[in-house]
Design an enzyme around this catalytic site. Structure first.
Site, short mmCIF file in Angstrom:
data_model
loop_
_atom_site.label_atom_id
_atom_site.label_comp_id
_atom_site.label_asym_id
_atom_site.label_seq_id
_atom_site.Cartn_x
_atom_site.Cartn_y
_atom_site.Cartn_z
N GLN A 1 31.26 41.09 45.61
CA GLN A 1 31.14 41.39 44.18
C GLN A 1 31.86 40.30 43.37
O GLN A 1 31.78 40.29 42.16
CB GLN A 1 31.77 42.76 43.89
CG GLN A 1 31.09 43.91 44.61
CD GLN A 1 31.90 45.19 44.52
OE1 GLN A 1 31.81 45.93 43.54
NE2 GLN A 1 32.73 45.43 45.52
N HIS B 1 27.20 39.83 42.09
CA HIS B 1 27.49 39.78 40.64
C HIS B 1 27.47 38.35 40.11
O HIS B 1 28.07 38.05 39.07
CB HIS B 1 28.83 40.46 40.34
CG HIS B 1 28.81 41.93 40.65
ND1 HIS B 1 29.95 42.67 40.79
CD2 HIS B 1 27.78 42.79 40.85
CE1 HIS B 1 29.62 43.93 41.06
NE2 HIS B 1 28.33 44.03 41.10
N GLY C 1 39.09 45.39 49.60
CA GLY C 1 39.55 45.04 48.26
C GLY C 1 38.61 45.45 47.15
O GLY C 1 38.45 44.74 46.16
N THR C 2 37.97 46.62 47.30
CA THR C 2 37.14 47.12 46.20
C THR C 2 37.50 48.57 45.89
O THR C 2 37.77 49.36 46.79
CB THR C 2 35.63 47.00 46.49
OG1 THR C 2 34.90 47.51 45.37
CG2 THR C 2 35.22 47.72 47.76
N ARG D 1 38.82 31.93 32.53
CA ARG D 1 38.79 32.45 33.91
C ARG D 1 38.31 31.39 34.89
O ARG D 1 38.83 31.27 36.00
CB ARG D 1 37.88 33.69 33.98
CG ARG D 1 38.50 34.96 33.39
CD ARG D 1 37.57 36.15 33.54
NE ARG D 1 37.26 36.45 34.93
CZ ARG D 1 36.21 37.19 35.30
NH1 ARG D 1 35.39 37.69 34.37
NH2 ARG D 1 35.97 37.44 36.58
P1 OAD Z 1 38.67 46.53 41.10
O1 OAD Z 1 39.66 45.82 40.27
O2 OAD Z 1 37.97 47.72 40.53
O3 OAD Z 1 39.36 47.03 42.46
C1 OAD Z 1 40.16 46.15 43.19
C2 OAD Z 1 40.65 46.92 44.41
O4 OAD Z 1 41.38 46.00 45.23
C3 OAD Z 1 41.61 48.07 44.07
O5 OAD Z 1 41.16 49.24 44.76
C4 OAD Z 1 42.96 47.60 44.62
O6 OAD Z 1 43.72 48.67 45.15
C5 OAD Z 1 42.55 46.63 45.71
N1 OAD Z 1 43.50 45.54 45.99
C6 OAD Z 1 44.44 45.01 45.16
N2 OAD Z 1 45.11 44.00 45.79
C7 OAD Z 1 44.58 43.91 47.05
C8 OAD Z 1 44.83 43.07 48.19
N3 OAD Z 1 45.75 42.12 48.15
N4 OAD Z 1 44.09 43.25 49.29
C9 OAD Z 1 43.13 44.23 49.36
N5 OAD Z 1 42.84 45.05 48.31
C10 OAD Z 1 43.55 44.89 47.17
O7 OAD Z 1 37.61 45.43 41.60
P2 OAD Z 1 36.15 45.63 42.22
O8 OAD Z 1 36.06 46.86 43.05
O9 OAD Z 1 35.76 44.37 42.85
O10 OAD Z 1 31.85 43.72 38.01
O11 OAD Z 1 35.29 45.83 40.88
C11 OAD Z 1 33.90 45.91 40.99
C12 OAD Z 1 33.26 45.23 39.79
O12 OAD Z 1 33.82 45.78 38.57
C13 OAD Z 1 33.50 43.75 39.68
O13 OAD Z 1 32.67 42.97 40.48
C14 OAD Z 1 33.24 43.52 38.20
C15 OAD Z 1 34.06 44.68 37.66
O14 OAD Z 1 33.73 45.05 36.38
C16 OAD Z 1 31.22 43.21 36.95
O15 OAD Z 1 31.79 42.62 36.08
C17 OAD Z 1 29.75 43.47 36.93
#
Ligand code: OAD
Length: 249
Positions: A101, A119, A190-191, A70
């Protein structure tokens, strides 16, 4: 993209802005998200086998190699227009705090300052026993996957990221939560709003009376409560907002 007419004026009149970003913010740079179907990391791999201290204790080489891959992927990508738009947006408010995050340093590469990494950071390594930082020179000049730690006889180098079940960096969450209570505008970009405690930040801002702006092509648990829910990508929405601010809308 067409923006709601009252969105840009709301940003222009904001004093304090809090920005929370997640993996979707880095997607257009080529970094996979975690939970997007098929493409998401957690769609391909089991987090409990790769992103927990127990997994590392069970099989340090498998975990180390996965993070090392990664790292290489992340080292090969660049920030996109959305990252730069957030840097430009700083000049339109008294203060902006960016809380991410993400572990990929793309905000910092774009020029964002004072970024809070909830994170951790994948380019950093720490000792598995003491938590002390380990220089990349040590990593590069010592064999082993992972290399032994210079800080403890039984320690190994591990990625400087927060794994499931681990504490966030000291002070990071407190600073972010304080900003959520004080801000006029909170962006959630984007979360999936699924992983706590980060996911509670936009809701805390909402409860404190801030205007909440969500940017995500897909709906989340925040979408129906946000003041503005822009179903668009980070680059699309942030560049449109910056164009509006620059046009004096
Ligand atoms: P996720 O993969 O859970 O969510 C990503 C979000 O981004 C989704 O809701 C998508 O719809 C959205 N998305 C995709 N492409 C996009 C774009 N081009 N522009 C805007 N949004 C877009 O990721 P996180 O919410 O960041 O933690 O996940 C939170 C945490 O879970 C991470 O930091 C990691 C993971 O496990 C740890 O490992 C502790």
């Amino acid at each position: 993209m067409k923006l709601p007419t009252d969105l840009v004026p709301a940003i222009r009149n904001a004093g304090k802005i809090l920005v929370l970003t997640g993996a979707g913010m880095s997607a257009e740079s080529g970094v996979p998200t975690f939970r997007d179907a098929q493409t998401g990391l957690w769609a391909k791999y089991r987090p409990e086998e790769l992103a927990t201290p127990e997994a590392f204790a069970r099989n340090p080489q498998v975990v180390w190699d996965w993070y090392d891959q990664r790292r290489k992927n992340i080292a090969a990508v660049k920030p996109h227009a959305g990252h730069f738009a957030l840097v430009d947006m700083e000049q339109y408010c008294n203060s902006m705090l960016l809380v991410t995050q993400n572990v990929d340093s793309l905000h910092q590469q774009a020029g964002s300052r004072g970024v809070i990494e909830l994170h951790g950071n994948i380019m950093h390594s720490i000792c598995s026993r003491t938590g002390k930082p380990i220089d990349n020179d040590w990593i590069d000049s010592n064999p082993g996957r992972p290399p032994a730690s210079p800080h403890h006889p039984l320690g190994q180098a591990r990625p400087g990221v927060v794994w499931f079940g681990e504490q966030l960096p000291a002070g990071a969450l407190e600073q972010a939560m304080k900003a959520a209570h004080d801000c006029d505008i909170c962006f959630s970009i984007g979360t999936s709003t699924l992983v706590q405690p980060a996911a509670s930040l936009p809701f805390a801002a909402l409860n404190a009376g801030a205007v909440v702006i969500e940017i995500n092509p897909a709906p989340t648990s925040l979408s129906s409560m946000a003041n503005f829910s822009l179903q668009a990508t980070a680059a699309e929405a942030l560049t449109a907002i910056m164009d509006g601010l620059a046009d004096g809308k």
